[in-house]
Design an enzyme around this catalytic site. Sequence first.
Site, mmCIF file in Angstrom:
data_model
loop_
_atom_site.group_PDB
_atom_site.id
_atom_site.type_symbol
_atom_site.label_atom_id
_atom_site.label_comp_id
_atom_site.label_asym_id
_atom_site.label_seq_id
_atom_site.Cartn_x
_atom_site.Cartn_y
_atom_site.Cartn_z
ATOM 1 N N PHE A 33 0.821 -1.201 0.000
ATOM 2 C CA PHE A 33 0.000 0.000 0.000
ATOM 3 C C PHE A 33 0.855 1.252 0.000
ATOM 4 O O PHE A 33 2.073 1.200 0.137
ATOM 5 C CB PHE A 33 -0.988 -0.018 1.173
ATOM 6 N N ALA A 154 9.662 -2.641 1.456
ATOM 7 C CA ALA A 154 8.377 -2.821 0.783
ATOM 8 C C ALA A 154 7.291 -2.439 1.789
ATOM 9 O O ALA A 154 7.360 -2.848 2.950
ATOM 10 C CB ALA A 154 8.212 -4.271 0.352
ATOM 11 N N LYS A 155 6.331 -1.676 1.334
ATOM 12 C CA LYS A 155 5.271 -1.225 2.260
ATOM 13 C C LYS A 155 4.159 -2.278 2.245
ATOM 14 O O LYS A 155 3.167 -2.158 1.526
ATOM 15 C CB LYS A 155 4.791 0.164 1.824
ATOM 16 N N VAL A 156 4.379 -3.327 3.019
ATOM 17 C CA VAL A 156 3.508 -4.506 3.035
ATOM 18 C C VAL A 156 2.562 -4.424 4.236
ATOM 19 O O VAL A 156 3.022 -4.165 5.359
ATOM 20 C CB VAL A 156 4.369 -5.791 3.144
ATOM 21 N N TYR A 160 2.980 -4.223 9.137
ATOM 22 C CA TYR A 160 2.529 -3.154 10.034
ATOM 23 C C TYR A 160 2.052 -3.650 11.396
ATOM 24 O O TYR A 160 1.784 -2.842 12.285
ATOM 25 C CB TYR A 160 1.525 -2.239 9.326
#
Length: 310
Positions: A33, A154-156, A160
């Site tokens: 995202f 990587a914005k996984v 989060y």
Amino acid sequence: MPDLAFFNKQFVPLSEAKVGIMTHALNYGTACFEGIRGNWNSEQGQMYLFRLRDHYQRIHKSCHILKINLSYSIDKLCELTVELVERNGYREDIYVRPMAYKSSQTVGVRLHNLEDDFFVFVTPFGPYLDPEKGARCCISSWRRIDDNMIPPRAKVTGLYVNSALAKTEAWENGYDEAILLTQDGHVSEGSGENIFIISDGKLVTPSSSDNILKGITRDTIIKMAKSEFGIDTIERPIDRSELYIADECFMTGTAANVTPVTEIDHRNIGHGKVGTITKKIQQLYYDIIRGKNPKYLDWCTPTYRSKLVS
Ligand code: PMP
């Protein structure tokens, strides 16, 4: 007019943009995202999306790591985002959330042989941390996840959980934000922000090998500090105790913008107030993102073809 989202390859009312409970990404955190700010400029009646292309470049890289086939080009993603923001017509700061995700309705942990899809929604969004007072931070008891666990570059979504554990621990202990250390004990970043210190007039920030997300705000500050104030940024490992004796400290992120850090682990940073260099950087940054600084207009994408007046 209802809020609109881009979902299943079309613009639909947000209330109709729903995924099934068997969606792979919901079960296993297999999605990438972005968070993009739309900054409202009331004098111009314009909404500026900040560094839109750079966010979409980053999501493409995240998808490459996670084997998500994001079928839209960067140009197309920019185009449909501008259309979505324009059609929603907000007259306040917004947050744009694109997500590329494993959309198959199936059980089984893996990345291969799955369908992928993409959505974007928009929501009003004010300040995340207090930009005036600054943030009181603690070193988290949670460590930053390592590149060989889930790559933080990587914005996984699944990653989060690490940030959420740290943020809530900090909040429950009376702090505004957590600072996470790497497995080997160096400073990494906040739960949703990069971190900078100022020592002897220089900016210092952890490098990408310290398991940070390479922030677009971080990059903005590095470039701006050099070109506007002649301040160099050193990217290197930072020890925990270096934070305590820094002259100034601040955090950067799309949500947090530039948030001063005034206290860490019950120790004042500098005088325990917003630092003077931090203040200068912050003021310039806020002008830039609202399209008020002509030098940096290339970073700002206007979304309204005709000015919106209230
Ligand atoms: N680190 C983490 C963990 C984040 O979630 C964010 C917010 N995207 C950042 C740093 C800052 O990145 P950016 O400046 O691109 O928003």
